[in-house]
Scaffold this active site. Structure first.
Site, PDB file in Angstrom:
ATOM      1  N   ARG A  35      -6.223   0.630   8.542  1.00  0.00           N
ATOM      2  CA  ARG A  35      -6.196  -0.725   7.827  1.00  0.00           C
ATOM      3  C   ARG A  35      -5.183  -1.105   8.270  1.00  0.00           C
ATOM      4  O   ARG A  35      -5.812  -2.857   8.218  1.00  0.00           O
ATOM      5  CB  ARG A  35      -5.760   0.012   6.589  1.00  0.00           C
ATOM      6  CG  ARG A  35      -6.602   0.600   6.104  1.00  0.00           C
ATOM      7  CD  ARG A  35      -6.407   0.901   4.583  1.00  0.00           C
ATOM      8  NE  ARG A  35      -7.459   1.513   4.169  1.00  0.00           N
ATOM      9  CZ  ARG A  35      -8.005   2.065   2.952  1.00  0.00           C
ATOM     10  NH1 ARG A  35      -6.414   2.580   2.386  1.00  0.00           N
ATOM     11  NH2 ARG A  35      -8.697   2.621   1.935  1.00  0.00           N
ATOM     12  N   GLY A 376     -14.669   2.312  -3.588  1.00  0.00           N
ATOM     13  CA  GLY A 376     -14.829   2.121  -4.336  1.00  0.00           C
ATOM     14  C   GLY A 376     -15.696   0.715  -4.617  1.00  0.00           C
ATOM     15  O   GLY A 376     -16.831   0.415  -4.719  1.00  0.00           O
TER      16      GLY A 376
END
Ligand code: AMP
Length: 395
Positions: A35, A376
């Site tokens: 990330r 998500g």
């Protein structure tokens, strides 16, 4: 759609929402820096323009201020990845943050402490968002993983930058990839949906049926369809209350001209265990006491042909219980097929759930066109929802 390239950051402070929610081990060392690496292009563009960066992120789900969730633990890792010194403010709002942001010179980076040490962050509190907004001149959202949350730093803060807000390069890439599949995809467009349950993928299926030509259904979901069609599924996982819906999906697909490909055979096991006895069965004739845990060889041949004929491929969910070596072959074979098709010019997007883990585990990450960074957020995008963090930049 405003991106980084619409701004010159010379002598400007970019307030960047990044997703540095990275895993840490017991010694508070970063165990996967993907990330941080993903945010690098955005940060470097601002610095190269002659601007400075104020980075804000959450880490984990703290209840109030908890040292174990402090972003101070990752300062040195960020420095290593970016090759630039990183300053740190021990609170994301307040006097120290204001002073340190004001003192930033072009080329410098300030990391703010965990946003979620304040409950106002997840509540989307406007006053809190306004305080954050004072720390930069241009707001950049580069956190796809939280773009489906209307939190202060991901959504609400954007309203304080009516003419000075944009997508970072990671978020822009995510948006473009979804668009490339669901709007501009070269035909034939194929979606492969696997994973455990139909119930978690219904909205995705219903949304994409208008946009695809082929749908491969695999994984545990298969058996709800097969039972609904009158097959014998033994002890395989099944959602009986979703059988009618499964038949309805098949009907809708037929009406829309979408070809559905279900497995024709499975690797069945006599227990949910890597060491279970296994045999290949017809998907409609699984004996009692046996459960289907992976796609069988005939199915994989059919899937390979469909994948190779497709020009645009979306992959969400594994074809079997890939966490166990005995039932990972189907998922690996599908990964190989998608890699081959991608090499031949297809665009492939992997995202939204366990298929990302599978792709990483089996080394397909660099062999597909794009691997999404947000589980998500990707699922909600595929469901056709407008993500609040994206809408806030577009407004
Ligand atoms: P999802 O999060 O929806 O992508 O589901 C992923 C999970 O589905 C993984 O943990 C797989 O082990 C599981 N799964 C895939 N195929 C099967 C199957 N045939 N039976 C039970 N679980 C499965």
């Amino acid at each position: 759609m405003k991106t980084l390239n619409d701004f010159n950051f010379e002598n400007k402070k970019a307030l960047i929402r990044v997703d540095f929610n990275v895993p840490l081990n017991d010694n508070f060392e970063v165990t996967d820096d993907t990330r941080i690496i993903s945010a690098k292009p955005t940060i470097i563009k601002v610095l190269e323009d002659g601007g400075s960066c104020v980075l804000m992120s959450h880490l984990g789900r703290p209840k109030g201020v908890q040292d174990e969730f402090s972003l101070k633990h990752i300062v040195s890792k960020i420095k290593d990845v970016l090759g630039v010194e990183v300053k740190f403010a021990t609170n994301c709002v307040g006097q120290e943050a204001i002073e340190k942001a004001n003192e930033l010179e072009p080329g410098e980076i300030l990391l703010l402490e965990n946003l979620r040490f304040h409950e106002e962050e997840t509540k989307g509190d406007k006053d809190f968002a306004e305080k954050l907004s004072k720390l930069g001149d241009i707001y950049v959202n580069d956190a796809f993983g939280t773009a489906h949350r209307a939190h202060a730093s991901t959504t609400i803060v954007a309203q304080f930058f009516p003419d000075a807000k944009c997508f970072g390069s990671l978020l822009a890439k995510e948006i473009e990839s979804i668009k490339k599949v669901l709007e501009d995809g070269e035909k034939p467009v194929l979606a492969v949906l696997g994973g455990a349950k139909v119930s978690s993928k219904i909205t995705v299926i219903e949304n994409i049926l208008d946009k695809i030509n082929h749908l491969i259904i695999g994984g545990g979901m298969t058996f709800t369809f097969i039972k609904a069609l009158g097959g014998k599924i033994g002890d395989s996982i099944c959602e009986d209350d979703k059988m009618e819906l499964a038949l309805d999906i098949l009907k809708q697909a037929e009406a829309k001209g979408v070809k559905i490909h279900l497995p024709v055979d499975v690797v069945a096991a006599d227990a949910f265990s890597n060491d279970a006895n296994t045999k290949v069965c017809d998907v409609k004739q699984i004996p009692d006491g046996w459960q289907g845990l992976d796609a069988g060889p005939e199915s994989l041949k059919i899937f390979d042909t469909v994948v190779n004929e497709s020009k645009t491929i979306l992959w969400n969910g594994p074809l079997g219980v890939f966490e166990m070596e005995s039932f990972a072959k189907g998922t690996i074979a599908l990964g190989n097929s998608i890699a081959k098709s991608t090499k031949n010019g297809a665009f492939s997007l992997v995202g939204g759930g366990d298929s990302v883990a599978a792709v990483k585990q089996f080394g397909f990450e660099d062999k597909v066109s794009y691997v999404s960074t947000g589980g998500g957020a990707m699922l909600e995008s595929l469901e056709g929802k407008t993500l609040p963090g994206i809408a806030a930049i577009l407004e």
